[in-house]
Design a protein around this motif. Structure first.
Motif, mmCIF file in Angstrom:
data_model
loop_
_atom_site.group_PDB
_atom_site.id
_atom_site.type_symbol
_atom_site.label_atom_id
_atom_site.label_comp_id
_atom_site.label_asym_id
_atom_site.label_seq_id
_atom_site.Cartn_x
_atom_site.Cartn_y
_atom_site.Cartn_z
ATOM 1 N N ASP B 149 53.151 17.265 65.491
ATOM 2 C CA ASP B 149 51.739 17.662 65.631
ATOM 3 C C ASP B 149 51.220 17.075 66.932
ATOM 4 O O ASP B 149 51.361 15.868 67.162
ATOM 5 C CB ASP B 149 50.907 17.138 64.451
ATOM 6 C CG ASP B 149 51.180 17.928 63.175
ATOM 7 O OD1 ASP B 149 50.728 19.083 63.095
ATOM 8 O OD2 ASP B 149 51.853 17.390 62.285
ATOM 9 N N ASN B 181 53.297 30.109 74.700
ATOM 10 C CA ASN B 181 52.127 30.666 74.039
ATOM 11 C C ASN B 181 52.439 32.047 73.467
ATOM 12 O O ASN B 181 53.525 32.577 73.681
ATOM 13 C CB ASN B 181 50.968 30.748 75.045
ATOM 14 C CG ASN B 181 49.613 30.567 74.374
ATOM 15 O OD1 ASN B 181 49.441 30.883 73.204
ATOM 16 N ND2 ASN B 181 48.661 30.056 75.130
ATOM 17 N N LEU B 182 51.485 32.618 72.724
ATOM 18 C CA LEU B 182 51.776 33.915 72.103
ATOM 19 C C LEU B 182 51.220 35.085 72.897
ATOM 20 O O LEU B 182 51.242 36.231 72.445
ATOM 21 C CB LEU B 182 51.349 33.971 70.640
ATOM 22 C CG LEU B 182 49.986 33.477 70.189
ATOM 23 C CD1 LEU B 182 48.877 34.272 70.823
ATOM 24 C CD2 LEU B 182 49.902 33.547 68.686
ATOM 25 N N GLY B 189 46.154 32.305 72.381
ATOM 26 C CA GLY B 189 46.789 31.128 71.807
ATOM 27 C C GLY B 189 46.185 30.642 70.513
ATOM 28 O O GLY B 189 45.244 31.232 69.982
ATOM 29 N N ASN B 190 46.775 29.576 70.004
ATOM 30 C CA ASN B 190 46.165 28.896 68.861
ATOM 31 C C ASN B 190 45.207 27.836 69.422
ATOM 32 O O ASN B 190 45.018 27.719 70.644
ATOM 33 C CB ASN B 190 47.249 28.318 67.932
ATOM 34 C CG ASN B 190 48.198 27.361 68.644
ATOM 35 O OD1 ASN B 190 47.966 26.969 69.798
ATOM 36 N ND2 ASN B 190 49.266 26.977 67.979
ATOM 37 N N LEU B 191 44.589 27.087 68.542
ATOM 38 C CA LEU B 191 43.599 26.110 69.007
ATOM 39 C C LEU B 191 44.222 25.138 70.003
ATOM 40 O O LEU B 191 43.622 24.800 71.028
ATOM 41 C CB LEU B 191 43.023 25.342 67.808
ATOM 42 C CG LEU B 191 42.222 26.196 66.813
ATOM 43 C CD1 LEU B 191 41.842 25.366 65.595
ATOM 44 C CD2 LEU B 191 40.982 26.769 67.485
ATOM 45 N N THR B 193 46.974 25.478 72.045
ATOM 46 C CA THR B 193 47.361 25.980 73.369
ATOM 47 C C THR B 193 46.144 26.472 74.161
ATOM 48 O O THR B 193 46.126 26.370 75.388
ATOM 49 C CB THR B 193 48.417 27.108 73.263
ATOM 50 O OG1 THR B 193 47.951 28.148 72.407
ATOM 51 C CG2 THR B 193 49.725 26.556 72.713
#
Lengths: 313, 313
Positions: B149, B181-182, B189-191, B193
């Protein structure tokens, strides 16, 4: 059974979509009405050219197209006459039973979430992708990008949705579910997977077989691999890139050919109230044919009702 | 220059470690003193057998071994006479300058963090892995499992540590750093990235080139790919499994052979005060030889001092 197909989605639209429709009807007397949505000026001549004349086909004109690069929410709002907006309108008003598009993925996801909405009890719908196994079968990876940040309950629901899809659509009896993780033993993981493990272990609707590491994902450890959408998206795109390398290297191998994700047609949005299938941007005729068959099978199997039952009460 | 080598780590210990030492000295008059830690009853006969008699070699007896499956913290505490515990003792007291082991990875990480500690200013040390590019170079993926994490600041620091390693050890001038990243665009991204992107963009110590999707990781988009340890661990193990498939399929290809991660020797723990290198469990002679060379290079290049300067003030 009425299935709507966005004829304007994908890099080779509408030609490959038309060829996909031809392919679908050429195989048998399919009891399916297809509603072809798109620019009728472009579609009708192609239907003539490919000699597709069936009373089961209806063209619905769409004056606009949502392009691949457009912002999903904005585009859906501003382009009410786009093929995707019309598709979801037909779906949400019950005029069609399923909707397929190889167009703007974001717009398809936003459309699915906001027009037909999540099944009651489903916190977050999900989108699955396929991973090929050496034994010739496919496993399902959920989520592959719809939910980039997840809570443990989300992963637990993805497991149920993915299992039902694997069982009824991929024909996998009693699908094994594994949690994508960085170690095999219970207790390993980040905060999300440590907590999700407990949920999955207690979930009697699924056949949970424990953690799967990155090295297990292409093997036969499980049939459904569950993860957050960030991880799943990275895995799926990484797997797709392997096929590029195989092609560059001029390697001809039956198994590695199955990393050509285009052949699988499309991926389902799981957990919404109607079948919605999202195709790859580079979809060809075979992919469209496969997506129509998948939509048909989701309807034949009453998959959505089975999902509703799983989340009822 | 004194480099300590755990002779008891890895599946083929101590034989392959001994052969690695032989290989290392056979190549040139290396100005390196090797401190071989392990069961002298097992090591000495092998040194004789392989005719390794150098005044640069010293055997330090270790009566215990931490096995691969043992719990890292517990084992390190209870097995003070293990080769790993002795190695870190020698390292933290300045008797050796670097420590290498192909043993229990967890114990190596715990030992690095708690005995020699993080460089001042480094919030979380990290561990990198390699990904092969088609052009023959390697890129570095950080983190690959030490930090499951992460906070955005952690990823920003991994980028600095990884860049210094790529520049000075992998010989990549001005290494390009990308964020796993996506999606490609800023804002995706998520929170984690989404926030990390801002940090990386403002970081003038690195050459940040933006986001990298899963499909980019095996390509030449960047030299250092930054991500949280959960994602990195899944990617690395997934990549490792490709080599298994290539072997199963009896595919002989120069590039895919480079997915045999064993050949790279080991991966460095970055951000701690001394060079620590962790080898693969299945390390053979070549891997041990490579790890000794990497430790030597880290010392020759004063990599740790350069890292300290980066994080000073």
């Amino acid at each position: 059974m009425n299935i709507a197909l966005d004829m304007m989605g994908g890099d080779f639209a509408p030609l490959e979509a038309v060829k996909g429709v031809q392919l679908f009807y050429s195989q048998s007397q399919q009891q399916v009405n297809l509603i072809l949505i798109g620019d009728e000026q472009k579609i009708n001549p192609l239907l003539s050219e490919y000699k597709i004349a069936s009373e089961n086909i209806k063209v619905v004109h769409a004056a606009q197209v949502i392009e691949m690069h457009e912002h999903p929410t904005k585009a859906l709002k501003e382009k009410q006459q786009s093929s995707i907006a019309i598709g979801f309108h037909l779906l949400s008003t019950g005029k069609v039973d399923a909707f397929i598009s190889a167009g703007n993925t974001g717009a398809m996801m936003v459309g699915a979430l906001f027009s037909i909405k999540a099944i009651e009890g489903v916190l977050r719908p999900t989108i699955g992708g396929y991973l090929p196994k050496e034994n010739g079968n496919l496993s399902l990876l959920v989520d592959v990008g719809l939910n980039s940040d997840c809570k443990p309950e989300n992963l637990n629901q993805f497991a149920v949705l993915g299992s039902l899809f694997a069982k009824h659509i991929l024909n996998t009896p009693d699908p094994r579910v594994a949690l994508v993780n960085l170690g095999e033993e219970e207790g390993k993981g980040n905060l999300l997977t440590q907590s999700a493990y407990s949920f999955l272990k207690e979930n009697h609707q699924i056949n949970f077989v424990g953690n799967a590491e990155g090295r297990d994902l292409l093997k036969d450890k499980a049939d459904v691999y569950v993860c957050d959408g960030f991880t799943g998206n990275v895995i799926l795109k990484f797997a797709e890139s392997i096929y590029d390398i195989v092609q560059n290297r001029k390697i001809e191998d039956e198994h590695f050919n199955r990393f050509n994700f285009e052949i699988y047609g499309g991926v389902p949005v799981l957990g919404v109230n109607k079948p919605v299938i999202i195709g790859h941007g580079i979809s060809h005729a075979k992919a469209f044919d496969n997506m129509i068959k998948m939509a048909k099978k989701m309807l034949d199997e009453n998959l959505i009702d089975k999902m509703r039952s799983s989340f009822a009460g």
